[in-house]
Every structure is written in C-alpha cells, then in structure tokens.
Design a protein around this motif. Structure first.
Motif, short mmCIF file in Angstrom:
data_model
loop_
_atom_site.label_atom_id
_atom_site.label_comp_id
_atom_site.label_asym_id
_atom_site.label_seq_id
_atom_site.Cartn_x
_atom_site.Cartn_y
_atom_site.Cartn_z
N UNK A 160 37.00 28.96 44.41
CA UNK A 160 37.29 29.49 43.39
C UNK A 160 37.36 30.34 42.17
N UNK A 161 35.64 29.60 41.63
CA UNK A 161 36.08 29.98 39.98
C UNK A 161 35.01 30.95 39.65
N UNK A 162 35.03 31.78 40.34
CA UNK A 162 34.31 33.07 40.15
C UNK A 162 34.81 34.79 40.37
N UNK A 163 36.02 34.50 40.87
CA UNK A 163 37.53 34.92 41.20
C UNK A 163 38.43 35.01 40.04
N UNK A 164 38.63 36.56 39.49
CA UNK A 164 39.15 36.28 38.31
C UNK A 164 40.99 35.79 39.29
#
Length: 349
Positions: A250-254
């Motif tokens: 989920x790192x790239x999801x704000x």
C-alpha cells in the motif's frame, strides 16, 4: 412421517412391521454435505445388501404424508460406514451427495497467466468471473468421475463480477468450491436429483420463504442467542500472498479515506474501519490475499473484509416443531428456506 429408501427399496416406513430402522438422526446445514445415521436390526429385509461408498446406490430420506406421498426430499447420499455391534445390529452412516465433489482434484490453475519463474506453476486458465469460475470447478469435477457423481448446473444466480483465483495445492473440488465460491461470495449450493440426474444450484440468497412461521406459544420450543465479540476486527494489514508482478504493498496509496468504501481509511501499511475503531478500538489482523496483483486490489480486498469483520455477529439458535407433521395442509420447512420467527418476549420478529 419420514421414509428412508435405498435404491428405491424401503429401508424405513413406520407403517411397515419389518422394514424399519431405529435411532435415526439427520444433520443438515447450509453448504455442507449433511449426514444421516441409523441402526438396522439383523432381521431387516435389506440387511447385508447395502453397498458402501457407492453413488450408484443412494439412501434417500423424505418427509411424506400419511398415505406415503413424498412432500419433501430431505437427504440424499451414499453410505460411508456400516459397522456391526455385539447384537449384529448395523450402525449405518451416510453422507450427502454434495460430498461427491470431494472425490475429484483441482489441478494447478489460475484466472490469469502465470508469469513467475517459481515452480510449481500452472498453464490452465480458469474463467475470471464468479459465474464462470464456479461452473468451471464443476466441469473439472465431471471430467474425473463416473456418471453417478456427475453434476449438471441447474439455477445459477451468481453474477459476472470479476474474480482473481489460483491454486497449486491440488485441493479437492469440494474444498475449493467452499473456500473460494460459497464462503467468499456468501452464496449457497443446493443439490437435488431430477429425472435421474444430479443437479447443483448456486443461489445468491438461499431458498424461498417457508410456508409456515415459527412463533412463541405455537411451535417455538427453545431460543438462545450468541454474540461473537472475539472475532471483531477493525484494522487489517493486507499482504499479497502471491503475485505475478513482484511485491505489492500500500506504499504508493496516499493516506486518508478510501474512495468507494465508506467508513474505511488507509494509514501507512494498514486499513481501518473508522466506526469500528471508535466503538471497539484497534483490533488488528494481518490478512493474506491470494493472487492480488495491484495495490488498489489489495486495498479493495482489505476494505471488503473490514465491512463485515468489524460487525458483531449475532446468531440465533432456535428449536421448533415443524407444523407440517401436525397439520398436513401446512407446507414443510426445508433446508435453505427463509423462516419468519416471532417471539415477543425476546423482542424478535
């Protein structure tokens, strides 16, 4: 009254002085095979003629009126055990015909192409919709068994929503169907025989409304509730268990509220159900999702789980008399029927 037959011959008829069994019990539950058990005396006409594990020779339990006209077939399946006791009485155990699906194996497959270099993989591509995937599992079973265990698709109420599935574990078809269709989609399987052919239905909402109600002071005999508080989860740390495109996180999801999933929010590596957190606090669990290939798919899967895992599940346990045994003008209650329960002292309707 209840009738039990074997290959169409009478195993139990209360009107018959000889063709009877004792201690008969039948346990039925949604999406399980069910069991039928009974004891057969040594002087029973069919003693010694029952074949075990044969789908060609089925035991059928039916509810009938006083004239012997069948009102409802309750159970159909094969004998799995026929042991004897000291008095040579035979203890017969039967399993329902849904268990025939456990006789076949699902070979490695995926609803998408396996592009990894890891072994074992798969080359078989299964349909990627709910309806197509469920029917494909039945087709895989039918290719491996003889006609006595063959199932045709009857009513299929599953829709064409996209699904992602895969397996390299060689599960039996019944296990795969239960885990990845019935439980995952919240639907029901119903088996029956018509014109000598086994059918299986996939029902999104179960069966019809029963022809009778269960009411306090009428036919309700016992009532209890349970609340599964310990199973409540308000936070999920989602992990992709297997992918075809590297590590998914989920790192790239704000961080913040999740669009399309009211009440869910993403923070760092986890997803929260805000109403549940406010009521029960943080109750976290790591969950692996099979074959999720995108970060958005991982987020959607976690939110979908939280929408149900954050609720306290209340179960009703009810004992009641089926009024069709008393009044033959009243229709019987069948497995998967929806039954209205009314009990003013318990505040239930």
């Amino acid at each position: 009254m209840y009738l039990i037959t074997y290959d169409g011959e009478v195993l139990h008829d209360p009107r018959d002085a000889v063709a009877r069994v004792t201690d008969a019990t039948c346990d039925l539950e949604a999406n399980t095979s069910g069991t039928l058990k009974f004891t057969m005396a040594a002087d029973h006409p069919l003693y010694g003629s029952l074949a075990a594990m044969s789908a060609d020779h089925e035991v059928v339990l039916s509810q009938a009126d006083q004239d012997g006209t069948v009102l409802l077939e309750l159970f159909r399946g094969r004998i799995t055990d026929a042991g004897e006791d000291m008095k040579l009485e035979r203890e017969i155990t039967c399993e329902g015909c849904l268990a025939y699906l456990a006789d076949s194996i699902v070979r490695p497959y995926g609803t998408y192409e396996d592009t990894t270099d890891e072994a074992p993989g798969w080359t078989t591509i299964a349909p990627g919709t709910r309806r197509g995937y469920a029917e494909w599992l039945i087709e895989q079973h039918n290719r491996q068994v003889d006609g006595s265990k063959y199932f045709k698709i009857g009513k299929d109420e599953l829709d064409d929503t996209s699904v992602t599935r895969s397996s390299t574990e060689y599960p039996d078809t019944l296990s795969e169907l239960k885990d990845k269709v019935l439980t995952a989609f919240g639907c029901y399987a119903r088996t029956y025989v018509q014109d000598g052919v086994h059918y299986i239905d996939f029902l999104s909402e179960g069966g019809p409304d029963a022809a009778q109600r269960i009411e306090f002071g009428e036919n309700l005999t016992d009532y209890a509730t349970t609340r599964a508080m310990a199973d409540v989860k308000t936070c999920v740390i989602p992990v992709a268990s297997s992918t075809s495109s590297g590590t998914v996180t989920l790192a790239d999801i704000p961080d913040g509220p999740v669009a399309g999933h009211d009440g869910c929010s993403k923070q760092d590596d986890h997803v929260l159900y805000d109403a549940g957190v406010a009521k029960y606090g943080i109750r976290a669990e790591k969950v692996s999702y099979d074959s999720v290939t995108t970060a958005q798919g991982l987020l959607d899967a976690a939110c979908a789980d939280l929408s149900t895992a954050s609720d306290v599940v209340e179960s009703l346990s009810i004992s009641a008399v089926d009024l069709s045994h008393v009044d033959h003008t009243v229709g019987p209650i069948g497995l998967l029927d929806w039954v209205r329960v009314i009990s003013p002292p318990h505040g239930v309707d």
